[in-house]
Design an enzyme around this catalytic site. Structure first.
Site, PDB file in Angstrom:
ATOM      1  CE  LYS A   1     107.007 -88.838  70.130  1.00 24.42           C
ATOM      2  NZ  LYS A   1     106.474 -90.014  70.856  1.00 24.42           N
TER       3      LYS A   1
ATOM      4  CB  SER B   1     109.148 -92.764  70.472  1.00 19.81           C
ATOM      5  OG  SER B   1     107.808 -92.364  70.785  1.00 19.81           O
TER       6      SER B   1
ATOM      7  CB  SER C   1     106.505 -93.223  73.616  1.00 20.38           C
ATOM      8  OG  SER C   1     106.940 -94.344  72.902  1.00 20.38           O
TER       9      SER C   1
END
Length: 485
Positions: free
Chosen positions: A79, A154, A178
């Site tokens: 990420k 996210s 997330s």
């Protein structure tokens, strides 16, 4: 059959037997990216030259018969809010579009030491603020199960890349759901570890008392291998806990006889899609057949979790994001007439709408006239939410419910109404406020879209969470279903 249909342990065996090479695995990753990335758009930055060079180097080590661990030579996606030395880290926001870190996050140091190969950096909502990855400042990631729907957020890029078979696993971060919410939307496995189990050093902070890095994988066993590699105390992170890290893979016994499950009535009530509810009840029936028992309980302060979270997380974000001012790194406006102008314009041009919204909310909550009424009160409610979990865990081993109230929603469906977007995290947020571990595993489909089962455990008891998740996974085949792209 893709190489990534194999588990971590199977890939490790194939490498040891020299039936495939590490270069083959890296080739497979970039081949698949070339095949589907235009549709999915999970990656922001690829690391192809360095990844291929590292694969060759590790192949040479393997040829010499050197001892290797299960992650040795396996491709991974990261990420884009986890800093990677020499590899652009943007947090999917304009203000960091050209940020090239000079150090690795602790989790990256541990993955590199284990021999994992970084394939690239994955898309996300700006500064991890969002539930759909629609807030990315660069591109729109799509759900591999339905390209008209969001992958969640996210960590949407991480979940989408794993679901699409671009990488066998990925790292995400979880502040209010997330990791778990996109895992549920994309039909993969995502774990938020106990707060403090994994070092946050090198994770670009959103809300420091809530953020936690965790693994997103195709199976529970793969998830356990990845957590094993990154967990543990870190002197660079004062909030990392000096608690022994057990062998998570050994916990995957499949035996849950006598296990006591709590099912909060708040988690199956109003607002939960009927198809999701039925999938969870069917999952509980599977666990019953395996020897577990379940009862309904109440987490009475859950109804305050959403408001509590957005006050606390936004307040912490307001403080954390003050450092992004255009002075030391990242974007700087060309339109400033003086220093104050430069601060204002850099932040207004560099931040997206959702980031600005949360900074405003947090600054308001921390202001002198409202601190007691909002921030301080929210901290008190957080304590009550944590006590709710502690009370239930005195009598039960795990808490189970849906990960999300609905399956993945359509792109653009909630962008005009932030409150409906925020409400999608209503079942994951309490876990972050309490600091306990939780996993999302696939447990069914509604109209062809994956549904996630959330299994919540006691502090630092990821082993039990994994044991229950693995037992359920082995008794079903939802994790074997793959999207067609």
């Amino acid at each position: 059959m893709s190489l990534f249909d194999h588990s971590v342990s199977e890939l490790h065996t194939l490498l040891q037997k020299k039936e495939v090479s590490i270069s083959d695995l890296v080739d497979e990753s970039y081949r698949r990216i070339g095949e589907v990335e235009e549709k999915v758009q999970a990656f922001l930055t690829l690391n192809e030259e360095q990844a291929r060079a590292k694969a060759k180097e590790l192949d040479d080590q393997l040829a010499k018969g050197e001892e290797t661990n299960p992650l040795f030579g396996l491709p991974i996606g990261i990420k884009d809010n986890i800093v990677t030395k020499g590899l652009r880290t943007t947090c999917a926001i304009k203000i960091l579009y050209n940020f090239d870190p000079i150090y690795d996050a602790t989790v990256m140091e541990r993955l590199n030491a284990a021999g994992a190969i970084t394939i690239g950096k994955l898309n996300m909502d700006e500064f991890a603020m969002g539930s759909s990855t629609e807030n990315s400042g660069f591109q729109l990631t799509r759900n591999p199960w339905d390209l008209k729907r969001v992958p969640g957020g996210s960590s949407g890029g991480s979940a989408a890349a794993v679901a699409a078979g671009e990488v066998p696993f990925a790292l995400g971060s979880d502040t209010g759901g997330s990791i778990r919410q996109p895992a549920a939307f994309c039909g993969v496995v995502g774990l938020k570890p106990t707060y403090g189990r994994v070092s946050r050093f090198g994770l670009v902070a959103f809300a420091s008392s809530l953020d936690q890095i965790g693994p997103i994988t195709r199976t529970v066993e793969d998830n356990a291998y990845l957590l094993q590699a990154i967990a543990g105390v870190d002197p660079m992170d004062s909030t990392s806990a000096n608690v022994p890290v057990p062998n998570y893979v050994e916990a995957l016994t499949g035996d849950i006889k006598g296990l006591k499950i709590a099912v909060p009535n708040e988690y199956l009530g109003e607002g939960v899609d009927e198809g999701v509810r039925q999938s969870v009840l069917a999952a509980l029936a599977v666990l019953e057949k395996l020897g577990a028992t379940w009862e309904e309980v109440s987490l009475p302060h859950s109804k305050y979790a959403l408001a509590t979270y957005y006050l606390l997380a936004s307040s912490e974000a307001s403080a954390n994001l003050a450092r992004f001012d255009g002075v030391r790194y990242g974007y700087r406006t060309d339109n400033a007439k003086n220093l104050i102008d430069m601060y204002k314009l850099t932040r207004s041009e560099g931040f997206g709408a959702e980031v600005k919204r949360r900074i405003m909310l947090g600054t308001f909550a921390l202001s002198s006239g409202y601190y007691d009424a909002y921030y301080k009160k929210a901290q008190k409610v957080r304590t009550l939410i944590k006590r709710d979990f502690e009370n239930v865990f005195e009598r039960y081993d795990v808490i189970i419910g849906p990960t999300t109230p609905t399956p993945a929603f359509k792109i653009g469906e909630k962008t005009s109404d932030p409150l409906t977007m925020y409400a999608n995290d209503i079942l994951t947020i309490p876990v972050n406020l309490a600091g306990v571990p939780a996993i999302s595993v696939p447990c069914g489909f509604v109209d062809g879209l994956p549904v996630g089962l959330q299994i919540i455990g006691k502090h630092f008891d990821e082993s039990t969470v994994y044991r229950v998740a693995h037992a359920f996974e082995q008794a079903t085949d939802y994790h074997k279903q793959k999207p067609v792209l």
